[in-house]
Design a protein around this motif. Structure first.
Motif, mmCIF file in Angstrom:
data_model
loop_
_atom_site.group_PDB
_atom_site.id
_atom_site.type_symbol
_atom_site.label_atom_id
_atom_site.label_comp_id
_atom_site.label_asym_id
_atom_site.label_seq_id
_atom_site.Cartn_x
_atom_site.Cartn_y
_atom_site.Cartn_z
ATOM 1 N N VAL A 54 0.820 -1.216 0.000
ATOM 2 C CA VAL A 54 0.000 0.000 0.000
ATOM 3 C C VAL A 54 0.854 1.265 0.000
ATOM 4 C CG1 VAL A 54 -1.663 1.336 1.346
ATOM 5 C CG2 VAL A 54 -1.899 -1.160 1.189
ATOM 6 N N LEU A 55 0.689 2.081 -1.014
ATOM 7 C CA LEU A 55 1.232 3.433 -0.992
ATOM 8 C C LEU A 55 0.161 4.299 -0.320
ATOM 9 C CD1 LEU A 55 3.667 5.144 -2.138
ATOM 10 C CD2 LEU A 55 2.074 5.837 -3.942
ATOM 11 N N PRO A 56 0.452 4.812 0.868
ATOM 12 C CA PRO A 56 -0.611 5.457 1.652
ATOM 13 C C PRO A 56 -1.260 6.623 0.904
ATOM 14 C CG PRO A 56 1.297 5.050 3.032
ATOM 15 C CD PRO A 56 1.711 4.747 1.612
ATOM 16 N N THR A 57 -2.509 6.857 1.224
ATOM 17 C CA THR A 57 -3.211 7.977 0.602
ATOM 18 C C THR A 57 -2.551 9.295 1.009
ATOM 19 O OG1 THR A 57 -4.865 8.292 2.358
ATOM 20 C CG2 THR A 57 -5.335 6.623 0.676
ATOM 21 N N ASP A 58 -1.972 9.340 2.179
ATOM 22 C CA ASP A 58 -1.264 10.551 2.586
ATOM 23 C C ASP A 58 -0.106 10.850 1.635
ATOM 24 O OD1 ASP A 58 -0.927 12.571 4.923
ATOM 25 O OD2 ASP A 58 1.097 11.811 4.532
ATOM 26 N N THR A 59 0.571 9.803 1.210
ATOM 27 C CA THR A 59 1.671 9.983 0.265
ATOM 28 C C THR A 59 1.144 10.437 -1.095
ATOM 29 O OG1 THR A 59 2.900 8.262 1.423
ATOM 30 C CG2 THR A 59 3.657 8.828 -0.793
ATOM 31 N N LEU B 253 0.610 27.558 2.561
ATOM 32 C CA LEU B 253 1.787 27.191 1.785
ATOM 33 C C LEU B 253 2.184 25.766 2.172
ATOM 34 C CD1 LEU B 253 3.541 28.868 -0.216
ATOM 35 C CD2 LEU B 253 5.123 29.237 1.680
ATOM 36 N N VAL B 254 2.379 24.913 1.189
ATOM 37 C CA VAL B 254 2.728 23.523 1.471
ATOM 38 C C VAL B 254 4.231 23.416 1.682
ATOM 39 C CG1 VAL B 254 2.653 21.157 0.613
ATOM 40 C CG2 VAL B 254 0.797 22.750 0.060
ATOM 41 N N ASP B 255 4.608 22.702 2.709
ATOM 42 C CA ASP B 255 6.040 22.487 2.985
ATOM 43 C C ASP B 255 6.552 21.380 2.064
ATOM 44 O OD1 ASP B 255 8.554 22.147 3.956
ATOM 45 O OD2 ASP B 255 7.936 21.250 5.864
ATOM 46 N N LEU B 256 7.322 21.773 1.071
ATOM 47 C CA LEU B 256 7.850 20.795 0.121
ATOM 48 C C LEU B 256 9.292 20.390 0.446
ATOM 49 C CD1 LEU B 256 6.453 22.275 -3.244
ATOM 50 C CD2 LEU B 256 5.425 20.549 -1.765
ATOM 51 N N ALA B 257 9.831 20.923 1.528
ATOM 52 C CA ALA B 257 11.219 20.630 1.890
ATOM 53 C C ALA B 257 11.482 19.136 2.062
ATOM 54 C CB ALA B 257 11.609 21.402 3.157
ATOM 55 N N PRO B 258 10.535 18.377 2.656
ATOM 56 C CA PRO B 258 10.801 16.932 2.804
ATOM 57 C C PRO B 258 11.040 16.233 1.466
ATOM 58 C CG PRO B 258 8.901 17.578 4.138
ATOM 59 C CD PRO B 258 9.267 18.771 3.302
ATOM 60 N N THR C 168 5.702 11.215 4.209
ATOM 61 C CA THR C 168 5.963 11.933 5.462
ATOM 62 C C THR C 168 5.128 11.358 6.604
ATOM 63 O OG1 THR C 168 4.273 13.603 4.941
ATOM 64 C CG2 THR C 168 6.540 14.129 4.334
ATOM 65 N N LEU C 169 4.148 10.556 6.289
ATOM 66 C CA LEU C 169 3.248 10.011 7.309
ATOM 67 C C LEU C 169 4.010 9.161 8.315
ATOM 68 C CD1 LEU C 169 0.134 9.677 7.958
ATOM 69 C CD2 LEU C 169 0.316 7.457 6.840
#
Lengths: 295, 295, 295, 295
Positions: A54-59, B253-258, C168-169
């Motif tokens: 599963v690739l999480p929905t959050d991802t 603003l979305v944090d895209l740094a990760p 990031t989850l």
């Protein structure tokens, strides 16, 4: 009596994403709503809760934002293809991706000077697309719109229908015809469509729909629907099939006789429910089968 | 411990009325939603169910349709005044009438030839008015709009606010400012407004609102609200007060740094809830008191 | 490049019908929303506007009301079958009928005495059915519900998922699991179902869904979905397949650390969008193919 | 022609907060929607954008979450008072706070064993409160509910009303009476109400409303409204005033005569719009004036 898993998919729905492009003082915005749905090796997660495939929905949400940063959001069909291919290509357990995007339209607020960063929402209609892509490399692109509300105040008749014991409707030679068009059209190919072409295609299909609605003297909403579809297909060669769902938004002539008044098709009551609902597809006779369901 | 009846009103809400005017092949439509609410000698109907003082809500619906036939529907303020005066003047038991009308905007679909009876809904914003009239002959007219959704993609800052133990917000010198404007403005007088003027007044107030929103470099949404009100009042002498309810439709603003990406105010998440809500009135310092509540 | 008509149907949607049965002073009500959609010899109406094969949607509305008077409204599946068969059997041009009914639930207001005619709406969930019938005599019955909102405040984990560059989850061993269940289940047969059995079947399927949701220690919403489907299929032999659409209504643990507070799974933010969306079917391995699409 | 700032307030609306209390394996949940609105020294922020007097709406959101963690969420009126007092007491620039809370109701899913952490949404009605508090120490508490949908299938008449030239309605001695109750009731005092009492008060007021609706033989919806208010005031001494907004959700008897059928008050069409709208207040004759507006 064994029980098995049937068709399934999962994803992140309705990621509301706004992308700004700054061209000096002139800004451009894209306001979209991204939903992705993936399927593949999903027996385990359903039967045992094992999430290894599963690739999480959050991802998926993160990916939409990251891709918007990295690649920008051009035509929604292109952005959807980009995402769909990414999921299938990067994850062996994902065999199929469906990406749906809605786009909301904005118009510039006219301002003197060179600061061009102010916008007002333009219309209630929504541009849509649904893209499918699978690990065999097949892709389909269905573009569309919904909530395009149109009305002809004349040029619509309805008569000659079946009468049975439950008929009370009177035939009419002049009525209001109003509907909220939901339409989805399938592109013949994917690769041939350059980014600019999806934008132009949308503008032109929308224009065909409006013009055919306005220009058709209608004996039934079905006739209007077919004329709209035919207009698109004979005008836009990139489209091979179009499907409609069009409510007949009834406008009933009000009986003003009790008040000593006539009503020569001037005063109408706009009803909510029930409403007619006309659904239909128009396609080329040589349209290839769709590789995937439209939904 | 006697119990008494307090303020009350009753009426027919949301009569959906479409009025067509046929000027040869050129049609015009007015698409409105009429709500009337009456008050007066209503002790009996509440205490005993005696309806002798009650003009039924069904009759109010009929009246709206009949008046649309008889008089047409011009500017909604004028039509509302016509109805309100009718109820108070024709029924001794009705001491006060409130009429609220919403109007939905349509644009012509461009068609070649002289058939001009096709329309497409234009925008999601709604024009509104609320009119009060009582048996002492007093009237008030409040015009308005709602769901005018606007966005500045820059030119908005927020800093210098109170910080307490529950503060986590970071100050910003550049954010998206977006809102759905609901505004209501009170006309100084009623009699001076000819039919044409309500239409022109609406168009110009709306233009003032859009321009002031776009042209204000904003340090807070309150500042923008006030600037919008001030612009209307200094431009349109027929308006003596304007009230706003403006949600701060947050775009984070979305944090895209990760993901190894920057985000130079390009990728935003458009949040639903919670949202800021800014409400305020701007008025002339010599504005007369309103004879009636706005609601 | 000839253009042809594809799949199509038309009908009257959302006829809001309330049926009262008076058993002396004890009243019973059925509150339903009926939508019918017919298909058949519909080339003419699309291509030329000829309505000779069209049973008007207005007549479909009348038929729903007349049948409610004549036969009453018992279980919605039975009423839908009655209507669907009527359309196909009485009109040669109608080859297929689809009838969808929603039912809203009411509970008695407890009142002393023998007057039993007062009701309060019970819950927000909606019971549904979709029935298909064609001129070859084939019928399918799909029962369902939507907006059954459920929540487990613990007993849900999520970990062990794929991690990629956009992850990031954080994994969690204790989260809130909440969803609004939409479920549709297909009955193996039609004829075997007496009127009473659809009612009992609904009650029992709903109970299975609630219990399986509550009793499943969940490692993923997919696992819960499957457990709910499996429970239904192993408990109710009249059901051969069940399909779900279940949004993962995210409840995010609020970080209270900035305020010097812990948060031991006590304070959550209930988010609107985006949301996870899990869709899946569970069926018997010997389930017959459905004769018709579910939609 | 100087322009001035009129009444204003600002805050964070619709913070969706779920609070879990774990009592061993038995969980309790509170599901609320918190909106706060503050006013005070707000000239600067409107006129110049200076935010020195502004407690940001983001901080208000944080405060709601932090207080839920620190103090729990008991009766919504108590939680609203806690927040309102905090804002006024902790910030000299804030002179007045209004806190509105909605609460959504959940019911336990019956499960065998001692795991009690599963819930299903119970009803569509919403419990509400609006609390005001100012720096002079004055507080008001208004409790309420909305979307309590009720229906009497008989016991309602309507006749004896005014007839004018626009009357077409026929009098009736037996009709369906249905409405969606929105009610707000003002508590005589604040300090006397212990936490438990707001909960008991709500339960009992709701019971009064349902019973009075069911037990009133109604000659008009106004009469029913008054009876509901009177019942609350004569039963619950803590309430000094109650206000209602009750749409008359019309159920029209369907004319089945064209189909050779009678309709002895059995088959109804439930209409959407237009609808009657009855608004009214019932209060004690010695009710003190409300310190603040109800809104």
């Amino acid at each position: 009596m064994p029980v098995i898993l049937g068709p399934n998919r999962y994803g992140k729905a309705e990621t509301r994403l706004v992308r700004v492009v700054r061209d000096g003082g002139v800004h451009h915005i894209k306001d979209v709503n991204v939903s992705s749905a993936l399927s593949g090796d999903m027996e385990d997660v359903h039967l045992t809760g094992g999430n290894a495939a599963v690739l999480p929905t959050d991802t998926q949400k993160n990916t939409a934002f990251a891709f918007a940063g990295k690649f920008g959001v051009g035509q929604i069909e292109d952005f959807a293809l980009l995402l769909a291919r990414h999921y299938v290509d990067s994850q062996p357990t994902i065999h199929h991706a469906r990406v749906e995007i809605e786009e909301y339209s904005w118009r510039r607020i006219p301002v003197s000077g060179d600061r061009q960063h102010s916008f007002v929402r333009d219309g209630q209609e929504v541009r849509t697309c649904i893209v499918h892509h699978d690990r065999d490399g097949r892709s389909t692109v269905v573009s569309g719109l919904r909530d395009l509300v149109v009305l002809n105040s004349t040029g619509s008749e309805f008569h000659g229908y079946i009468e049975d014991e439950y008929t009370t409707l009177q035939p009419t030679a002049d009525r209001i015809l109003a509907t909220a068009v939901s339409a989805q059209w399938r592109h013949s190919g994917v690769s041939s469509s350059s980014s600019s072409s999806f934008g132009e295609s949308y503008t032109e299909v929308r224009r065909c729909l409006l013009e055919a609605f306005a220009e058709t003297h209608s004996l039934s909403l079905q006739q209007t629907l077919y004329a709209m579809g035919e207009r698109v297909l004979t005008t836009r060669e990139e489209v091979c099939e179009i499907r409609f769902a069009m409510p007949n938004k009834h406008h009933f002539l009000v009986d003003l006789a009790p008040f000593g008044l006539g009503n020569d098709n001037e005063v109408y009551y706009a009803a909510d429910r029930p409403y007619g609902l006309i659904e239909g597809a128009v396609l080329r006779d040589d349209a290839p089968d769709a590789a995937f369901a439209w939904e």
